[in-house]
Scaffold this motif. Sequence first.
Motif, PDB file in Angstrom:
ATOM      1  N   VAL A  26      -5.078  14.222  -8.383  1.00 30.91           N
ATOM      2  CA  VAL A  26      -4.339  13.506  -7.344  1.00 30.91           C
ATOM      3  C   VAL A  26      -4.163  12.049  -7.772  1.00 30.91           C
ATOM      4  CG1 VAL A  26      -5.032  15.010  -5.432  1.00 30.91           C
ATOM      5  CG2 VAL A  26      -6.418  13.015  -5.982  1.00 30.91           C
ATOM      6  N   THR A  27      -3.007  11.495  -7.397  1.00 26.44           N
ATOM      7  CA  THR A  27      -2.715  10.084  -7.611  1.00 26.44           C
ATOM      8  C   THR A  27      -2.008   9.561  -6.379  1.00 26.44           C
ATOM      9  OG1 THR A  27      -0.573  10.559  -8.623  1.00 26.44           O
ATOM     10  CG2 THR A  27      -2.449  10.296 -10.122  1.00 26.44           C
ATOM     11  N   SER A  28      -2.185   8.276  -6.136  1.00 29.26           N
ATOM     12  CA  SER A  28      -1.352   7.575  -5.176  1.00 29.26           C
ATOM     13  C   SER A  28      -0.224   6.987  -6.020  1.00 29.26           C
ATOM     14  CB  SER A  28      -2.197   6.518  -4.463  1.00 29.26           C
ATOM     15  OG  SER A  28      -1.491   5.862  -3.439  1.00 29.26           O
ATOM     16  N   LYS A  29       0.483   6.002  -5.550  1.00 28.90           N
ATOM     17  CA  LYS A  29       1.584   5.428  -6.331  1.00 28.90           C
ATOM     18  C   LYS A  29       1.062   4.869  -7.658  1.00 28.90           C
ATOM     19  CE  LYS A  29       5.548   2.364  -5.924  1.00 28.90           C
ATOM     20  NZ  LYS A  29       6.283   1.453  -5.042  1.00 28.90           N
ATOM     21  N   ILE A  30       1.916   4.948  -8.688  1.00 24.50           N
ATOM     22  CA  ILE A  30       1.564   4.525 -10.042  1.00 24.50           C
ATOM     23  C   ILE A  30       2.604   3.528 -10.531  1.00 24.50           C
ATOM     24  CG2 ILE A  30       1.298   5.344 -12.418  1.00 24.50           C
ATOM     25  CD1 ILE A  30       0.611   8.094 -11.179  1.00 24.50           C
ATOM     26  N   GLY A  31       2.163   2.494 -11.241  1.00 17.08           N
ATOM     27  CA  GLY A  31       3.074   1.544 -11.872  1.00 17.08           C
ATOM     28  C   GLY A  31       3.810   2.203 -13.028  1.00 17.08           C
ATOM     29  N   GLU A  32       4.899   1.592 -13.469  1.00 17.06           N
ATOM     30  CA  GLU A  32       5.779   2.245 -14.447  1.00 17.06           C
ATOM     31  C   GLU A  32       5.420   1.987 -15.904  1.00 17.06           C
ATOM     32  OE1 GLU A  32       9.735  -0.225 -14.798  1.00 17.06           O
ATOM     33  OE2 GLU A  32       9.166  -0.115 -12.683  1.00 17.06           O
ATOM     34  N   TRP A  33       4.439   1.146 -16.196  1.00 15.46           N
ATOM     35  CA  TRP A  33       4.139   0.786 -17.579  1.00 15.46           C
ATOM     36  C   TRP A  33       2.836   1.432 -18.046  1.00 15.46           C
ATOM     37  CZ3 TRP A  33       5.348  -2.813 -13.771  1.00 15.46           C
ATOM     38  CH2 TRP A  33       6.646  -3.337 -13.845  1.00 15.46           C
ATOM     39  N   GLY A  34       2.727   1.613 -19.362  1.00 22.49           N
ATOM     40  CA  GLY A  34       1.477   2.056 -19.958  1.00 22.49           C
ATOM     41  C   GLY A  34       1.385   3.544 -20.184  1.00 22.49           C
ATOM     42  N   SER A  35       0.206   3.980 -20.592  1.00 26.29           N
ATOM     43  CA  SER A  35      -0.058   5.397 -20.864  1.00 26.29           C
ATOM     44  C   SER A  35      -1.448   5.756 -20.336  1.00 26.29           C
ATOM     45  CB  SER A  35       0.046   5.679 -22.363  1.00 26.29           C
ATOM     46  OG  SER A  35      -0.865   4.859 -23.070  1.00 26.29           O
TER      47      SER A  35
ATOM     48  N   LEU B 127      -7.717   8.622  -2.687  1.00 29.68           N
ATOM     49  CA  LEU B 127      -7.465   7.212  -2.932  1.00 29.68           C
ATOM     50  C   LEU B 127      -6.137   6.765  -2.350  1.00 29.68           C
ATOM     51  CD1 LEU B 127      -6.249   6.518  -6.574  1.00 29.68           C
ATOM     52  CD2 LEU B 127      -6.036   8.707  -5.446  1.00 29.68           C
ATOM     53  N   GLN B 128      -5.969   5.453  -2.313  1.00 30.54           N
ATOM     54  CA  GLN B 128      -4.715   4.819  -1.924  1.00 30.54           C
ATOM     55  C   GLN B 128      -4.582   3.547  -2.752  1.00 30.54           C
ATOM     56  OE1 GLN B 128      -4.568   3.368   2.135  1.00 30.54           O
ATOM     57  NE2 GLN B 128      -2.345   3.548   2.201  1.00 30.54           N
ATOM     58  N   THR B 129      -3.449   3.381  -3.447  1.00 24.29           N
ATOM     59  CA  THR B 129      -3.258   2.228  -4.315  1.00 24.29           C
ATOM     60  C   THR B 129      -2.307   1.212  -3.705  1.00 24.29           C
ATOM     61  OG1 THR B 129      -1.534   3.431  -5.503  1.00 24.29           O
ATOM     62  CG2 THR B 129      -3.740   3.449  -6.476  1.00 24.29           C
TER      63      THR B 129
ATOM     64  N   TRP C  50       0.846  -1.193   0.000  1.00 24.04           N
ATOM     65  CA  TRP C  50       0.000   0.000   0.000  1.00 24.04           C
ATOM     66  C   TRP C  50       0.884   1.247   0.000  1.00 24.04           C
ATOM     67  CZ3 TRP C  50      -4.890  -0.060  -1.244  1.00 24.04           C
ATOM     68  CH2 TRP C  50      -5.628  -1.236  -1.060  1.00 24.04           C
ATOM     69  N   ALA C  51       0.557   2.173  -0.868  1.00 26.47           N
ATOM     70  CA  ALA C  51       1.289   3.436  -0.990  1.00 26.47           C
ATOM     71  C   ALA C  51       0.657   4.488  -0.070  1.00 26.47           C
ATOM     72  CB  ALA C  51       1.246   3.914  -2.436  1.00 26.47           C
ATOM     73  N   GLN C  52       1.215   5.688  -0.104  1.00 29.87           N
ATOM     74  CA  GLN C  52       0.646   6.799   0.664  1.00 29.87           C
ATOM     75  C   GLN C  52      -0.697   7.217   0.055  1.00 29.87           C
ATOM     76  OE1 GLN C  52       1.727   8.222   3.480  1.00 29.87           O
ATOM     77  NE2 GLN C  52       3.412   6.779   3.515  1.00 29.87           N
ATOM     78  N   PRO C  53      -1.676   7.583   0.882  1.00 24.81           N
ATOM     79  CA  PRO C  53      -2.944   8.097   0.354  1.00 24.81           C
ATOM     80  C   PRO C  53      -2.746   9.465  -0.298  1.00 24.81           C
ATOM     81  CG  PRO C  53      -3.101   7.657   2.732  1.00 24.81           C
ATOM     82  CD  PRO C  53      -1.675   7.485   2.333  1.00 24.81           C
TER      83      PRO C  53
END
Length: 189
Positions: free
Chosen positions: A85-94, A164-166, A39-42
């Motif tokens: 706003v975003t929580s943590k994001i994966g490195e792939w895609g667009s 959100l929190q991812t 879990w990442a930061q909210p």
Amino acid sequence: MDLRVSTLFVMLTYCFWYGDARNYDQTLTVANGGGWGEWAQPALCKEGYVKGFALKVESYQGSLAWNDDTGLNGIRLYCDNDETVTSKIGEWGSWRKPEYCPKGHLTSFSLQVEPSQGAIYDDTAANNIKFVCNEGFVLTGEAHDWGKFGFWSEPCSSGAICGLQTKIEDSQGSGDDTALNDVRFFCCK
């Protein structure tokens, strides 16, 4: 006395560093999220509610055994004040095009998740998401149809979604990557 001062210092530093001093009243969850990652930061809108969202999605990588799909990599929320706003994001895609409630705000969600495919097959975990707006519209993300949508979260009991929190699995190197596995949303009054 020293312990209280230290605790206050840590709390104030956290609020200053992460900027998420806003309080939320309710956490929305679903039971079908993937099990990999941390879990990442909210992340919360500084004020108001969420009126729309966009998804970061890795396109299909092909059917060969060594191709590794991750599916959903991130969720961006659009707040009333035009802040994102975003929580943590994966490195792939667009990033795909944003989807907005016609006049209202997001109040509930359902997550599409592919269950574990076993040791020798490609896992993707979360692949798409749907939201309900407070005026009754359903918004579906522009992503993959791998897996099944689970049950809807409970709706915000008052107000609407404000953050959100991812749960993201980091790159596995030569191993099987899944990126976004689960998400929880916060409701504010």
